[in-house]
Motif scaffolding. Structure first.
Motif, short mmCIF file in Angstrom:
data_model
loop_
_atom_site.label_atom_id
_atom_site.label_comp_id
_atom_site.label_asym_id
_atom_site.label_seq_id
_atom_site.Cartn_x
_atom_site.Cartn_y
_atom_site.Cartn_z
N SER A 256 -4.38 3.73 -1.02
CA SER A 256 -3.88 5.11 -0.91
C SER A 256 -4.91 6.12 -1.41
CB SER A 256 -2.56 5.27 -1.67
OG SER A 256 -2.80 5.24 -3.05
N THR A 257 -5.88 5.65 -2.21
CA THR A 257 -6.90 6.57 -2.71
C THR A 257 -8.08 6.70 -1.75
OG1 THR A 257 -8.06 4.83 -3.90
CG2 THR A 257 -6.32 5.98 -5.10
N PHE B 249 -7.01 14.09 2.57
CA PHE B 249 -7.02 13.41 3.86
C PHE B 249 -7.95 14.14 4.81
CE2 PHE B 249 -2.38 12.21 2.97
CZ PHE B 249 -2.76 11.03 2.37
N MET C 7 -5.87 7.88 2.05
CA MET C 7 -5.28 7.30 3.26
C MET C 7 -3.80 7.68 3.34
SD MET C 7 -4.87 3.26 4.21
CE MET C 7 -6.62 2.87 4.06
N ALA D 117 0.10 7.34 4.10
CA ALA D 117 1.00 6.19 3.90
C ALA D 117 1.16 5.39 5.19
CB ALA D 117 2.35 6.68 3.39
N TYR E 167 -1.79 -1.63 -2.27
CA TYR E 167 -1.31 -0.38 -1.64
C TYR E 167 -1.90 0.82 -2.39
CZ TYR E 167 1.65 3.27 0.23
OH TYR E 167 2.07 4.43 0.83
N ASP E 168 -1.79 0.77 -3.71
CA ASP E 168 -2.28 1.91 -4.51
C ASP E 168 -3.78 2.10 -4.32
OD1 ASP E 168 0.26 2.35 -5.46
OD2 ASP E 168 -0.03 1.15 -7.28
N ASN F 90 7.44 5.32 6.45
CA ASN F 90 6.56 4.20 6.12
C ASN F 90 5.90 4.52 4.80
OD1 ASN F 90 7.02 2.78 8.42
ND2 ASN F 90 4.94 2.94 9.23
N GLY F 91 5.62 3.52 4.02
CA GLY F 91 4.91 3.77 2.78
C GLY F 91 5.19 2.73 1.75
N LYS F 92 5.26 3.16 0.49
CA LYS F 92 5.34 2.18 -0.59
C LYS F 92 6.77 1.74 -0.87
CE LYS F 92 3.42 1.19 -5.11
NZ LYS F 92 2.78 1.68 -6.30
N ARG G 109 1.38 -4.62 -4.13
CA ARG G 109 1.64 -3.24 -4.57
C ARG G 109 0.37 -2.58 -5.10
NH1 ARG G 109 7.38 -4.10 -7.74
NH2 ARG G 109 8.70 -4.04 -5.91
N ILE H 77 4.31 8.24 1.20
CA ILE H 77 5.30 8.16 2.28
C ILE H 77 4.84 8.98 3.48
CG2 ILE H 77 6.68 10.12 1.42
CD1 ILE H 77 9.17 8.58 2.15
N SER H 78 5.13 8.47 4.66
CA SER H 78 4.95 9.21 5.91
C SER H 78 6.29 9.25 6.62
CB SER H 78 3.95 8.50 6.84
OG SER H 78 2.65 8.54 6.33
N GLY I 46 1.98 11.70 3.18
CA GLY I 46 1.34 11.76 1.87
C GLY I 46 0.77 10.39 1.57
N LYS I 47 0.39 10.19 0.32
CA LYS I 47 -0.14 8.87 -0.05
C LYS I 47 0.99 7.85 -0.17
CE LYS I 47 -4.26 10.33 -2.52
NZ LYS I 47 -4.94 10.39 -3.81
N PHE J 112 -0.80 -1.98 3.43
CA PHE J 112 0.14 -2.65 2.53
C PHE J 112 1.46 -1.90 2.42
CE2 PHE J 112 -4.19 -3.79 1.38
CZ PHE J 112 -4.10 -5.18 1.45
N ALA J 113 1.77 -1.07 3.44
CA ALA J 113 3.06 -0.35 3.46
C ALA J 113 4.20 -1.35 3.52
CB ALA J 113 3.09 0.60 4.65
#
Lengths: 192, 128
Positions: free
Chosen positions: A186-187, B121, A1, A3, A182-183, B43-45, A179, B85-86, B82-83, A8-9
């Motif tokens: 992301s997979t 993706f 997925m 980001a 989120y991980d 956006n992202g972690k 967190r 960050i966008s 990416g996973k 959960f960003a």
């Protein structure tokens, strides 16, 4: 997925709103703060929402016409950034310190001395005792459920079950739970 | 209500290209100004980054109007995902004082598509 699709960003997490137990509300919190002459502590363990409440409290105080000045301490940054500015012209300013537990006893005494002319002092800290307790944060599975609902995770989603397991694994630390989620997301190859 | 319409419903632009659009607003009360912003954000972690590249300001606007505008886009950064960050490009309009806002995302990329940093993706539509 991607980001940008991750539910959960951090930009979505930062928009989560406080969810008080039924016996509390913003009105009761602000009233208690007033009774404490604007000196109080929000206490609770890591990842229990202290900073979220503190930031929203600052916004609400500003809306009441009060000036606030916020500083945050972390384990990596244990000193007030730009103290000359932070402690200047305090008479009409409520100081807000996130992470007061990072100050040792001596530094805390120095901080109290420097802030004695402030119109108020509100802190977050893990343990009660430094200032009268304004609110104690505690995490529950119900609170986690509320956050997942705010993040539009549908009821019955496997993510909800995973979140519940992570809640136990991280001993109720919601920041770590989110967190980890989120991980996990992301997979996934596709957005939810 | 604030609405942004990019000309020809275009959703992807090349670096250096001009983005032409129109803004339509219908406000419940008068405001000091309406500011248009060309910006990108992540956006992202991690911590969110934001950079406002250009602004346009309509001062003392009427409560309802439609106006065309354009921004020249810079050569970078490209839209990517990416996973972790966008990077997302957008134009937005906000009232002063802040009461209403409108926003429209677009892709800035030499290929016409968001750059994907991860080959797992699925192929994504142009508009992200």
């Amino acid at each position: 997925m991607r980001a940008r699709d991750n539910p959960f960003a951090s930009n979505l997490i930062s928009r989560l709103r406080c969810h008080f137990p039924p016996s509390h509300s913003w009105d009761s919190l602000l009233l208690r703060l007033q009774r404490l002459e604007y000196r109080g502590a929000i206490t609770g363990p890591m990842g229990s929402g202290k900073t979220t409440i503190l930031e929203e409290l600052a916004v609400r105080l500003e809306k009441q016409g009060r000036q606030t000045r916020l500083a945050g301490l972390t384990i990596q940054h244990r000193q007030i950034p730009d103290p000359g500015h932070f402690f200047a012209n305090l008479e009409s300013t409520i100081l807000i310190l996130d992470g007061a537990e990072q100050l040792n006893w001596l530094s805390w005494q120095r901080f109290l001395r420097q802030s004695r002319h402030a119109a108020g002092l509100i802190i977050t800290t893990h343990q009660p005792g430094r200032l009268p307790t304004l609110f104690t944060c505690a995490t529950t599975p119900a609170l986690l459920d509320n956050l997942l609902t705010q993040l539009h995770i549908p009821p019955g989603s496997p993510l909800r079950l995973q979140a519940r397991r992570l809640f136990d694994l991280h001993c109720g630390n919601l920041r770590e739970v989110l967190r980890s989620l989120y991980d996990s997301c992301s997979t996934l190859p596709h957005p939810l | 209500m604030i609405h942004l319409d990019i000309q020809n419903q275009k959703t992807s632009f090349s670096p250096g290209e001009t983005i032409a659009a129109k803004i339509t607003w219908q406000l419940e009360k008068s405001v000091n100004a309406i500011e248009l912003r060309l910006f990108w954000h992540t956006n992202g972690k991690g911590t969110q980054d934001i950079n406002i590249v250009n602004t346009l300001r309509f001062t003392q606007p009427p409560q309802r109007d439609t106006r065309p505008f354009q921004f020249q886009l810079p050569s970078s950064p490209y839209s990517f995902s990416g996973k972790l960050i966008s990077l997302i490009w957008a134009i937005e309009a906000v009232t002063d004082p802040l009461d209403e806002a409108g926003r429209q995302e677009f892709i800035l990329s030499p290929t016409g598509r968001e750059i994907l940093l991860c080959d797992t993706f699925p192929a994504n539509p142009v508009n992200g």
